[in-house]
Design a protein around this motif. Structure first.
Motif, short mmCIF file in Angstrom:
data_model
loop_
_atom_site.label_atom_id
_atom_site.label_comp_id
_atom_site.label_asym_id
_atom_site.label_seq_id
_atom_site.Cartn_x
_atom_site.Cartn_y
_atom_site.Cartn_z
N VAL A 97 0.86 -1.20 0.00
CA VAL A 97 0.00 0.00 0.00
C VAL A 97 0.89 1.24 0.00
O VAL A 97 1.10 1.90 1.03
CB VAL A 97 -0.94 0.01 1.22
N GLN A 157 -2.72 4.83 -8.54
CA GLN A 157 -2.97 3.46 -8.12
C GLN A 157 -3.51 3.44 -6.69
O GLN A 157 -2.91 4.04 -5.79
CB GLN A 157 -1.67 2.65 -8.18
N ARG A 211 -4.76 1.13 -3.37
CA ARG A 211 -4.61 -0.19 -2.76
C ARG A 211 -5.27 -0.20 -1.38
O ARG A 211 -5.28 0.81 -0.66
CB ARG A 211 -3.13 -0.57 -2.60
N TYR A 233 -6.83 -8.23 0.20
CA TYR A 233 -5.99 -7.25 -0.49
C TYR A 233 -6.63 -6.98 -1.84
O TYR A 233 -7.03 -7.91 -2.57
CB TYR A 233 -4.58 -7.81 -0.66
N GLY A 280 -7.17 -3.64 -5.16
CA GLY A 280 -6.71 -2.36 -5.70
C GLY A 280 -7.36 -2.03 -7.03
O GLY A 280 -8.11 -2.83 -7.59
N ILE A 333 -1.84 -9.08 -7.00
CA ILE A 333 -2.72 -9.04 -5.82
C ILE A 333 -2.63 -10.35 -5.05
O ILE A 333 -2.54 -10.36 -3.81
CB ILE A 333 -4.18 -8.76 -6.24
#
Length: 245
Positions: A85, A121, A123, A209, A211, A225
């Motif tokens: 992250v 991006q 996350r 997780y 994103g 990922i």
């Protein structure tokens, strides 16, 4: 007549003796049987009392393996969270509210990395811990964790709007672990997800997780990922053992 009277009395008296002896004998035999019955009855009563006095075995249950949970926001190494992250709003993570940190704890990290003309991006990483005690009425902590493992996995598999959902076992993470991968469209973008449910002893570890790419940035690859989630899950599960040493 006067002479025969005493003689008659003596004859009657003599005749009466054997009868009395027989009666006495019967009475003696009867008394003997009564004593035996009394003794037998007493023995039975004693045996019954002994049996009733024997305590019933106390129910037992397998002891829980772990007595504590790790600090959720420190369960995953800082170098790992910063890599997964980038530009997290809170680099130390945001703890989930809990009224009993010995049984339930969690932490999350999220951030948007601005890459200029390449877009941004986003996350998100979160981890949760659930610990189950051993209780005679409920079962062992391990068994309870196994039962809830299936329930939590089912919740993830029932995620609303999930596309291309797939479930697979993951080796090397705790006593058992499964990963669910899927894609969810949010805010007009596709978010690839990797969610892991792992059990170590009487503790469940849930990790997710995901994103997305914004402003022209490509969505993260599913492989990226999955690898990130696997790394973080291994660290989280290992932290449970470390917390109980």
């Amino acid at each position: 007549m006067q002479r025969s009277a005493p003689r008659l009395t003596r004859i009657l008296a003599a005749a009466a003796v054997p009868v009395m002896l027989v009666v006495a004998g019967c009475s003696s035999d009867s008394g003997s049987d009564g004593d035996g019955a009394a003794k037998t009855g007493g023995a039975k009563a004693t045996a019954s009392a002994t049996a009733s006095a024997t305590p019933s075995p106390t129910p037992t249950v397998e002891p829980a393996k772990f007595a504590k949970l790790p600090s959720a926001c420190k369960a995953i190494a800082a170098r790992t969270t910063s890599a997964l992250v980038p530009k997290a709003k809170n680099e130390n993570g945001t703890a989930a509210p809990s009224t009993d940190l010995s049984h339930r704890a969690g932490c999350s990290w999220n951030g948007l990395e601005d890459q200029g003309v390449k877009g941004s991006q986003y996350r998100w990483l979160d981890v949760s811990f659930y610990r189950y005690d051993s209780e005679v009425s409920l079962g062992s902590g391990q068994a309870r964790a196994q039962e809830n493992f299936a329930k939590e996995l089912g919740k993830i598999q029932a995620t609303t709007g999930a596309k291309t959902l797939s479930t697979a076992s993951v080796a090397g993470i705790g006593d058992e672990a499964k990963m669910v991968t899927y894609t969810v469209n949010k805010t007009g973008e596709d978010f690839p997800y990797a969610s892991i449910v792992a059990r170590t002893g009487n503790v469940l570890v849930l990790l997710s997780y995901n994103g997305a790419g914004y402003a022209g940035a490509p969505a993260p690859r599913a492989k990226t990922i999955v690898e990130g989630a696997t790394t973080a899950a291994k660290e989280a599960v290992a932290s449970v053992t470390a917390a109980n040493k």
